[in-house]
Design a protein around this motif. Structure first.
Motif, short mmCIF file in Angstrom:
data_model
loop_
_atom_site.label_atom_id
_atom_site.label_comp_id
_atom_site.label_asym_id
_atom_site.label_seq_id
_atom_site.Cartn_x
_atom_site.Cartn_y
_atom_site.Cartn_z
N ARG A 71 0.84 -1.19 0.00
CA ARG A 71 0.00 0.00 0.00
C ARG A 71 0.88 1.25 0.00
N LEU A 75 0.58 7.60 2.26
CA LEU A 75 0.14 8.95 1.93
C LEU A 75 1.01 9.98 2.64
N GLN A 82 -1.90 14.61 1.99
CA GLN A 82 -2.82 13.66 1.35
C GLN A 82 -3.70 12.97 2.40
N ARG A 83 -3.09 12.57 3.52
CA ARG A 83 -3.87 11.92 4.57
C ARG A 83 -4.90 12.88 5.15
N ARG A 84 -4.51 14.12 5.37
CA ARG A 84 -5.44 15.11 5.91
C ARG A 84 -6.62 15.29 4.94
N GLY A 85 -6.30 15.38 3.65
CA GLY A 85 -7.36 15.52 2.65
C GLY A 85 -8.28 14.31 2.63
N GLN A 86 -7.70 13.11 2.75
CA GLN A 86 -8.51 11.89 2.77
C GLN A 86 -9.45 11.88 3.97
N LEU A 87 -8.93 12.28 5.12
CA LEU A 87 -9.75 12.30 6.33
C LEU A 87 -10.89 13.32 6.21
N ASP A 89 -12.26 14.32 3.36
CA ASP A 89 -13.21 13.76 2.40
C ASP A 89 -14.11 12.73 3.07
N THR A 90 -13.50 11.87 3.89
CA THR A 90 -14.26 10.84 4.58
C THR A 90 -15.26 11.45 5.55
N ALA A 133 -12.14 5.64 7.05
CA ALA A 133 -10.92 5.98 6.32
C ALA A 133 -9.91 4.84 6.31
N THR A 162 -18.31 18.28 -5.77
CA THR A 162 -18.17 17.84 -4.37
C THR A 162 -19.46 18.13 -3.60
#
Length: 203
Positions: free
Chosen positions: A5, A8, A12-17, A19-20, A42, A106
């Motif tokens: 895997r 991130l 990127q991780r902050r953005g993913q969190l 988004d989630t 997430a 979005t």
């Protein structure tokens, strides 16, 4: 052999969190959603979520700040055309297309922006009010760049109206997603032009 895997970056991780969290807040609601829910959805531990955000309230604030910053950055593109004398209907159409394209791309993010939780008392609500005012003043700044005899007071009042029309029409569109974006933008332009007709006659 399974593919490792990809790790991130912090951003990127902050953005993913975010988004989630936006998806959960939109689907489940802000109040029922917990930090554990965000972590589980997430695919990370709760510690990872807390490494980026101190609380669920901070997650909410960060998501709204991200949406507002994206909108304001796009609205800046209208300053030069306004100063160059682009007709008001075209300015409104471009501005409407900017806003509604963001909403279309979005929807959960903007559903969050319109959520009742943002209207409650407290520091977070005050913060959101300040963010909205900053966006309204960005709209007013575009108006100031237009060659017009309309006063700054009138321009600011109209900027509030433009923001209100966009927000309420956005709420309506989220409940009628089958309506094409071009139609919504046309409604936005025409509603505003009708409302400020007395001012446009002074130009």
């Amino acid at each position: 052999m399974s593919t490792p895997r990809r790790r991130l970056t912090k951003e990127q991780r902050r953005g993913q969190l975010l988004d989630t969290a936006e998806s959960l807040f939109s689907e489940v609601g802000y109040e029922p959603t917990t930090m554990e829910d965000i972590a589980r959805a997430a695919g990370v531990t709760r510690a990872v979520v807390y490494a980026h955000f101190d609380s669920k309230e901070q997650v909410l604030r960060s998501g709204v700040e991200r949406a507002q910053a994206e909108l304001e950055a796009r609205l800046t593109d209208l300053t030069a055309p306004a100063a160059a004398g682009l007709p008001l209907p075209e300015i409104l159409e471009r501005g409407g297309d900017i806003f509604f394209s963001l909403l279309e791309n979005t929807p959960s993010r903007w559903a969050l922006m319109f959520a009742p939780a943002l209207a409650g008392p407290g520091r977070t609500a005050d913060h959101f009010t300040a963010l909205r005012r900053a966006t309204i003043m960005r709209i007013a700044d575009i108006g100031e760049h237009m060659q017009s005899s309309v006063s700054s007071e009138q321009i600011e009042a109209v900027a509030y109206m433009i923001s209100g029309v966009g927000e309420q029409l956005g709420r309506w569109w989220l409940n009628h997603p089958d309506v094409p974006r071009a139609t919504v933008v046309s409604h936005y332009r025409d509603f505003i032009l009708h409302g400020i007709a007395p001012l446009t006659e002074a130009r």
